[in-house]
Design a protein around this motif. Sequence first.
Motif, PDB file in Angstrom:
ATOM      1  N   ILE A 132       0.908  -0.995   0.103  1.00  0.00           N
ATOM      2  CA  ILE A 132       0.035  -0.028   0.068  1.00  0.00           C
ATOM      3  C   ILE A 132       0.843   1.232   0.052  1.00  0.00           C
ATOM      4  O   ILE A 132       1.642   1.148   1.193  1.00  0.00           O
ATOM      5  N   VAL A 133       0.857   2.025  -0.932  1.00  0.00           N
ATOM      6  CA  VAL A 133       1.785   3.037  -1.294  1.00  0.00           C
ATOM      7  C   VAL A 133       1.185   4.600  -1.639  1.00  0.00           C
ATOM      8  O   VAL A 133       0.139   4.489  -2.414  1.00  0.00           O
ATOM      9  N   LEU A 134       1.821   5.508  -0.829  1.00  0.00           N
ATOM     10  CA  LEU A 134       1.119   6.600  -1.050  1.00  0.00           C
ATOM     11  C   LEU A 134       2.130   7.278  -2.134  1.00  0.00           C
ATOM     12  O   LEU A 134       3.192   7.435  -2.212  1.00  0.00           O
ATOM     13  N   LEU A 135       1.435   7.455  -3.482  1.00  0.00           N
ATOM     14  CA  LEU A 135       2.147   7.817  -4.862  1.00  0.00           C
ATOM     15  C   LEU A 135       2.339   9.248  -5.035  1.00  0.00           C
ATOM     16  O   LEU A 135       3.425   9.938  -5.469  1.00  0.00           O
ATOM     17  N   ASP A 136       1.390  10.110  -4.389  1.00  0.00           N
ATOM     18  CA  ASP A 136       1.637  11.545  -4.201  1.00  0.00           C
ATOM     19  C   ASP A 136       0.681  12.301  -3.268  1.00  0.00           C
ATOM     20  O   ASP A 136       0.114  11.265  -2.349  1.00  0.00           O
ATOM     21  N   ASP A 137       0.191  13.298  -3.204  1.00  0.00           N
ATOM     22  CA  ASP A 137      -0.358  14.022  -2.082  1.00  0.00           C
ATOM     23  C   ASP A 137      -1.901  13.750  -2.298  1.00  0.00           C
ATOM     24  O   ASP A 137      -2.645  13.903  -1.329  1.00  0.00           O
ATOM     25  N   ARG A 138      -2.344  13.121  -3.437  1.00  0.00           N
ATOM     26  CA  ARG A 138      -3.656  12.657  -3.580  1.00  0.00           C
ATOM     27  C   ARG A 138      -4.145  11.000  -3.868  1.00  0.00           C
ATOM     28  O   ARG A 138      -4.948  10.577  -3.792  1.00  0.00           O
ATOM     29  N   HIS A 139      -2.962  10.548  -4.440  1.00  0.00           N
ATOM     30  CA  HIS A 139      -3.111   9.071  -5.091  1.00  0.00           C
ATOM     31  C   HIS A 139      -2.710   8.120  -4.088  1.00  0.00           C
ATOM     32  O   HIS A 139      -1.349   8.180  -3.491  1.00  0.00           O
ATOM     33  N   LEU A 140      -3.544   6.948  -4.151  1.00  0.00           N
ATOM     34  CA  LEU A 140      -2.888   5.786  -3.085  1.00  0.00           C
ATOM     35  C   LEU A 140      -2.773   4.643  -4.171  1.00  0.00           C
ATOM     36  O   LEU A 140      -3.811   4.316  -5.125  1.00  0.00           O
ATOM     37  N   GLY A 141      -1.983   3.946  -3.944  1.00  0.00           N
ATOM     38  CA  GLY A 141      -1.927   2.513  -4.815  1.00  0.00           C
ATOM     39  C   GLY A 141      -1.866   1.310  -4.084  1.00  0.00           C
ATOM     40  O   GLY A 141      -1.236   1.322  -2.936  1.00  0.00           O
ATOM     41  N   LEU A 142      -2.860   0.186  -4.108  1.00  0.00           N
ATOM     42  CA  LEU A 142      -2.788  -0.958  -3.508  1.00  0.00           C
ATOM     43  C   LEU A 142      -2.590  -2.001  -4.549  1.00  0.00           C
ATOM     44  O   LEU A 142      -3.327  -2.191  -5.519  1.00  0.00           O
ATOM     45  N   ILE A 143      -1.763  -2.887  -3.962  1.00  0.00           N
ATOM     46  CA  ILE A 143      -1.308  -3.912  -4.908  1.00  0.00           C
ATOM     47  C   ILE A 143      -1.666  -5.257  -4.151  1.00  0.00           C
ATOM     48  O   ILE A 143      -0.997  -5.423  -3.064  1.00  0.00           O
ATOM     49  N   LEU A 144      -2.111  -6.314  -4.764  1.00  0.00           N
ATOM     50  CA  LEU A 144      -2.182  -7.574  -4.039  1.00  0.00           C
ATOM     51  C   LEU A 144      -1.991  -8.780  -5.292  1.00  0.00           C
ATOM     52  O   LEU A 144      -2.596  -8.595  -6.294  1.00  0.00           O
ATOM     53  N   ALA A 145      -0.729  -9.543  -4.816  1.00  0.00           N
ATOM     54  CA  ALA A 145      -0.680 -10.588  -5.991  1.00  0.00           C
ATOM     55  C   ALA A 145      -0.668 -11.978  -4.953  1.00  0.00           C
ATOM     56  O   ALA A 145      -0.234 -12.125  -3.858  1.00  0.00           O
ATOM     57  N   ASP A 146      -0.594 -13.022  -5.835  1.00  0.00           N
ATOM     58  CA  ASP A 146      -0.704 -14.484  -5.509  1.00  0.00           C
ATOM     59  C   ASP A 146       0.187 -15.471  -6.470  1.00  0.00           C
ATOM     60  O   ASP A 146      -0.487 -15.555  -7.689  1.00  0.00           O
ATOM     61  N   ALA A 147       1.430 -15.730  -6.078  1.00  0.00           N
ATOM     62  CA  ALA A 147       1.865 -16.566  -7.086  1.00  0.00           C
ATOM     63  C   ALA A 147       1.605 -17.988  -6.888  1.00  0.00           C
ATOM     64  O   ALA A 147       1.021 -18.685  -6.051  1.00  0.00           O
ATOM     65  N   ALA A 148       1.288 -18.630  -8.030  1.00  0.00           N
ATOM     66  CA  ALA A 148       0.998 -19.984  -8.231  1.00  0.00           C
ATOM     67  C   ALA A 148       1.909 -20.939  -7.107  1.00  0.00           C
ATOM     68  O   ALA A 148       2.951 -20.917  -7.380  1.00  0.00           O
ATOM     69  N   GLY A 149       1.074 -21.896  -6.615  1.00  0.00           N
ATOM     70  CA  GLY A 149       1.803 -22.909  -5.902  1.00  0.00           C
ATOM     71  C   GLY A 149       2.059 -22.450  -4.383  1.00  0.00           C
ATOM     72  O   GLY A 149       1.441 -21.462  -3.719  1.00  0.00           O
ATOM     73  N   HIS A 150       2.838 -23.190  -3.853  1.00  0.00           N
ATOM     74  CA  HIS A 150       3.057 -22.938  -2.192  1.00  0.00           C
ATOM     75  C   HIS A 150       4.691 -22.841  -2.117  1.00  0.00           C
ATOM     76  O   HIS A 150       5.503 -23.477  -2.932  1.00  0.00           O
ATOM     77  N   GLY A 151       5.071 -22.486  -0.712  1.00  0.00           N
ATOM     78  CA  GLY A 151       6.397 -22.769  -0.212  1.00  0.00           C
ATOM     79  C   GLY A 151       7.329 -21.719  -0.962  1.00  0.00           C
ATOM     80  O   GLY A 151       6.893 -20.563  -1.444  1.00  0.00           O
ATOM     81  N   VAL A 152       8.566 -22.128  -1.123  1.00  0.00           N
ATOM     82  CA  VAL A 152       9.737 -21.409  -1.323  1.00  0.00           C
ATOM     83  C   VAL A 152       9.608 -20.854  -2.955  1.00  0.00           C
ATOM     84  O   VAL A 152       9.915 -19.582  -3.150  1.00  0.00           O
ATOM     85  N   ALA A 153       9.348 -21.894  -3.852  1.00  0.00           N
ATOM     86  CA  ALA A 153       9.075 -21.256  -5.068  1.00  0.00           C
ATOM     87  C   ALA A 153       8.040 -20.338  -5.571  1.00  0.00           C
ATOM     88  O   ALA A 153       8.456 -19.143  -6.101  1.00  0.00           O
TER      89      ALA A 153
END
Length: 592
Positions: A216-237
């Motif tokens: 969750i990143v404040l990009l400037d004085d009015r914009h906020l970025g929200l990123i959510l990601a999910d890599a395929a699989g489990h564990g270290v890979a």
Amino acid sequence: MPDRSQAPSAGPTLLVVDDDDQIRRLIAIALAPLKPRLLLEADNGVAAQRHLRHTPVDVVITDVVMPEMDGHELMRWAQEHSPGPLWIVLSGLDTFDAAVEALQLGAFDFLVKPLRVGRLRVAVRNALDQIRLRRDRERLYHELEQRNAQLSRQVTQLTHLCRILEDQSERIREDLARAEVIQRALLPQQPPRLDGWNVETLYRPGRHVGGDLYDIVLLDDRHLGLILADAAGHGVAAAMLSVLLKHRLRLRDPATGAPLEPAEVLRHANRALREDDPAPGAFITAVYVLLDRVTGRARLAAAGHPPTVWIHRGEGRLLDRTGPALGLTADAHYDQQEVTLDHRDRLLLYTDGLLDGGPSAPTHDELIEALTRPDGNRVELLRAFHEAATRDASHDPDDVTLILLERAEGVSRFDDTSPAERRAEVPPAPEPLRILQGESAGRGFVSIGGTGSWMRCQVLYEAVEALAARHAEVVIDLDGCDYLDSTCLGTLYELVAAHDGAIRLQRVPARLRELFEELSMDAVLDRIRPDPLPPPEAMEPVERSPEDPAEQARRLLAAHEILASLSDDNREQFQHVVNTLREDLRALGRGL
């Protein structure tokens, strides 16, 4: 340069580099069961250089931040002048970049402070196993080159090598626990200030490490970025794939610094992942939201990710994916959607572990119904979602991450650790106890000041026992004591219980009384004098007894066994400590 052609016959040579003598002492005690041939100490990198120039060292355990020469400078010097040892780096969570630099310089392992004795011992054992494995492999290859005709000997030695590799698998679980610490350092540490908005997160990897990642990143004085990601699989890979995405995300225009549109963010991330040539079948689902906090306008793009839940004026709607998962095809196209969040509107972003758990996992309709309740506690709401997703699950648990954005005033919180994990965190090592003793009017007196830790509990125990052998009453004055750890508390209880009223306490601070009550130390509470006695004018410091690792380990075990026996709550809190100490004491006995 020291000769490293032969391994030490009587055990490994270890070098501990830290400017804190208490940390060095703790490490020395922890490594005693490994029976080191030499255990060298240095309080900075310059002093460590002298050892490395003249002594073959197997493993170096070093802090990063030190005076005169820090850990990074020492490692760079050693690459040219002493390349033989394996390096284990100590660092705090707030120095993640420094830890990454150390790993790039060739560190074998990375441990966070405050230091955990068990994890340190496992790390050193793994390093020594790695050294033995390397030497065994080199010897094996040499013999294979020289004795191709001796097939039976080749098979025997190859089998031996395979057995060594198989033994490593049992220790991988401990390595994964350390990898989790590194992965968590990639997550945002503190919520940004969001006037008129609030954001709540919950992050739970299925095992030690997982493929979920959010920011969750404040990009400037009015914009906020929200990123959510999910890599395929489990564990270290999966974890490594999510780390790769983290470093490939570009949220601002490099030329102007202006926030990029969500579709462009995903297009660039997809191209970057394809250029990195991930393993076949590797992909990441992701959703990115660009929010204008002034207007409430939110643009959203989703790469193969589960639908985002939008609560608008009390009604729910699902915002579906706008393109394929990242990393599948180089020419993937991404659209984006736009919505406007009014007062009390909400967006819920989540990974598929939320819906794909056991029979009790929530449905979209149940998510919408719960999110439309205006008076719902956001923390409890996300925890309830996670509990439902993982309840009665018959398969290995999946990672679950949730982000709840709301247009309303409120406190933003990031929940990245469970309560059990927070309780397990070890506080920094406290300063030693200040212990004075004296005798007056037929009584023995012991005065305790400062902060009490396990390292001086054996000294305290011996001092009180010696006075109790000479006097009918011993008074322990706690007026200057700020805190006692669990070992000191258990030792106090043991002394009071063993002497049937002969030991009294006085001037006990309120905080210590609360600890006595919390741990059901009724016998100690009953022995507090209501009328404090003046201590003798002549009080002498208690001399430090020789440090015996076995004796200290027995003191730790006895104190925690006593605390665990006082109540069911204590047993639940301390039984795992008792079990660990018993195992450590057995290991120490085997090492002596």
